[in-house]
Design an enzyme around this catalytic site. Structure first.
Site, PDB file in Angstrom:
ATOM      1  CE  LYS A 176     -10.773   2.106   4.639  1.00 24.40           C
ATOM      2  NZ  LYS A 176      -9.485   1.400   4.460  1.00 24.40           N
ATOM      3  N   GLY A 207       0.766  -1.235   0.000  1.00 22.89           N
ATOM      4  CA  GLY A 207       0.000   0.000   0.000  1.00 22.89           C
ATOM      5  C   GLY A 207       0.798   1.288   0.000  1.00 22.89           C
ATOM      6  CG  ASP A 265      -3.330  -5.610 -10.047  1.00 26.16           C
ATOM      7  OD1 ASP A 265      -4.222  -5.536  -9.170  1.00 26.16           O
ATOM      8  OD2 ASP A 265      -3.519  -5.278 -11.234  1.00 26.16           O
ATOM      9  CB  ALA A 309     -14.044   4.159  -3.827  1.00 27.85           C
ATOM     10  CD  GLN A 344      -2.598  -2.190  -7.698  1.00 24.50           C
ATOM     11  OE1 GLN A 344      -2.386  -2.934  -6.769  1.00 24.50           O
ATOM     12  NE2 GLN A 344      -3.481  -2.461  -8.630  1.00 24.50           N
ATOM     13  CB  THR A 362      -2.862  10.516   2.761  1.00 29.20           C
ATOM     14  OG1 THR A 362      -4.268  10.277   2.611  1.00 29.20           O
ATOM     15  CG2 THR A 362      -2.403  10.059   4.136  1.00 29.20           C
ATOM     16  CG  LEU A 363      -1.824  12.350  -3.613  1.00 28.81           C
ATOM     17  CD1 LEU A 363      -1.546  13.843  -3.533  1.00 28.81           C
ATOM     18  CD2 LEU A 363      -0.775  11.661  -4.480  1.00 28.81           C
ATOM     19  CE1 TYR A 403     -13.324   7.234   3.682  1.00 29.02           C
ATOM     20  CE2 TYR A 403     -14.675   5.697   4.940  1.00 29.02           C
ATOM     21  CZ  TYR A 403     -13.449   6.065   4.420  1.00 29.02           C
ATOM     22  OH  TYR A 403     -12.354   5.268   4.621  1.00 29.02           O
ATOM     23  CB  ILE A 405      -0.907   5.620   6.633  1.00 28.27           C
ATOM     24  CG1 ILE A 405      -1.703   6.922   6.780  1.00 28.27           C
ATOM     25  CG2 ILE A 405      -0.798   4.918   7.986  1.00 28.27           C
ATOM     26  CD1 ILE A 405      -3.148   6.728   7.191  1.00 28.27           C
TER      27      ILE A 405
END
Length: 259
Positions: free
Chosen positions: A166, A14, A68, A99, A41, A197-198, A159, A21
């Site tokens: 989640k 990740g 992947d 998403a 990835q 984060t991005l 979200y 993170i």
């Protein structure tokens, strides 16, 4: 210098960029003495990940291979390469979520079947896929960690589809903890407060939400990636041997607040 993870082998999935993170956690584990293999990835992220890993010094520089998580063959190939270097592993980080942009822009009830399935495949099923392949390498037990968010149990308006994803991820953590516990494998989720984060910046209104969380949390501040890394370090150590199946909030207390 104390190296509590000396001799431990860790897999990290990740890392996308220096704000990830997963990168903060990988650095903390490396500094604590762990040997790392990174799963990234696709070719698009290869150079970014390799550039980051070049910053880590030590006798055992981290390795990186493509993985992947939507491709079963790549997952199998990744673990085949892992076995060439590590006879066993002790820690695994799953920091993967996705998403489609359209699903984050529409109302939740407008989510298409395709976007729903893609979100759950990458954000939830990937944890099962990695845990299944990793199980045999956890010959001495160990710790699997994933990352969740408060939107799993409360509605965070922007979200959208990621909230249910989640929630499913946290449920998967509990079921995996139950089934893998007999092998000494612990499975937990870390649920940080909003971090700049991005990926988070892609959520509409994120900057405003960041300020609101800081103002309402008991500690009066936002969570930093280093805070999550500290918790991940503890859960990678033997001192956390009695903790499994939990979703642990690292949000400066925001999640305890009512109206």
């Amino acid at each position: 210098m104390d190296k509590p993870l000396s001799g431990k082998n860790a897999l990290v999935f990740g890392i996308a960029n220096k704000w990830s993170i997963a990168w903060a956690i990988a650095k903390a584990w490396h500094e604590a003495g762990a040997n790392l293999i990174i799963g990234y990835q696709g070719e698009r992220l290869k150079k970014s990940v390799e550039d980051l890993l070049s910053e880590l010094s030590g006798e055992n520089p981290p390795l990186a291979y493509p993985c992947d998580v939507t491709d079963e063959d790549q997952i199998i190939q990744f673990f085949s390469k892992t076995r060439e270097h590590f006879p066993k592993i002790h820690i695994l980080l799953h920091s993967i979520a996705f998403a489609p942009k359209e699903a984050l822009e529409k109302n939740f009830y407008e989510t298409s079947r395709q976007d729903f399935l893609k979100t759950f495949e990458i954000s939830v099923y990937s944890l099962l896929a990695l845990a299944r392949e990793a199980k045999a390498l956890f010959s001495d037990g160990g710790s699997i960690l994933t990352l969740s968010y408060y939107g799993s149990e409360k509605v965070i308006s922007n979200y959208k589809i990621m909230g249910p994803a989640k929630a499913a991820l946290e449920s998967a953590v509990r079921y995996l903890a139950y089934e893998l516990g007999k092998d000494g494998i612990r499975v937990n989720a870390l649920s940080p407060g909003p971090i700049n984060t991005l990926a988070a910046r892609g959520i509409t209104g994120f900057t405003k939400f960041l300020k609101e969380c800081a103002s309402k949390s008991p500690l009066g501040k936002n969570t930093e990636a280093s805070d999550v890394a500290s918790a991940a370090l503890f859960l990678a150590k033997d001192e956390s041997r009695a903790i499994t199946g939990q979703t642990i909030y690292i949000d400066c207390g925001y999640s305890i607040m009512g109206f």
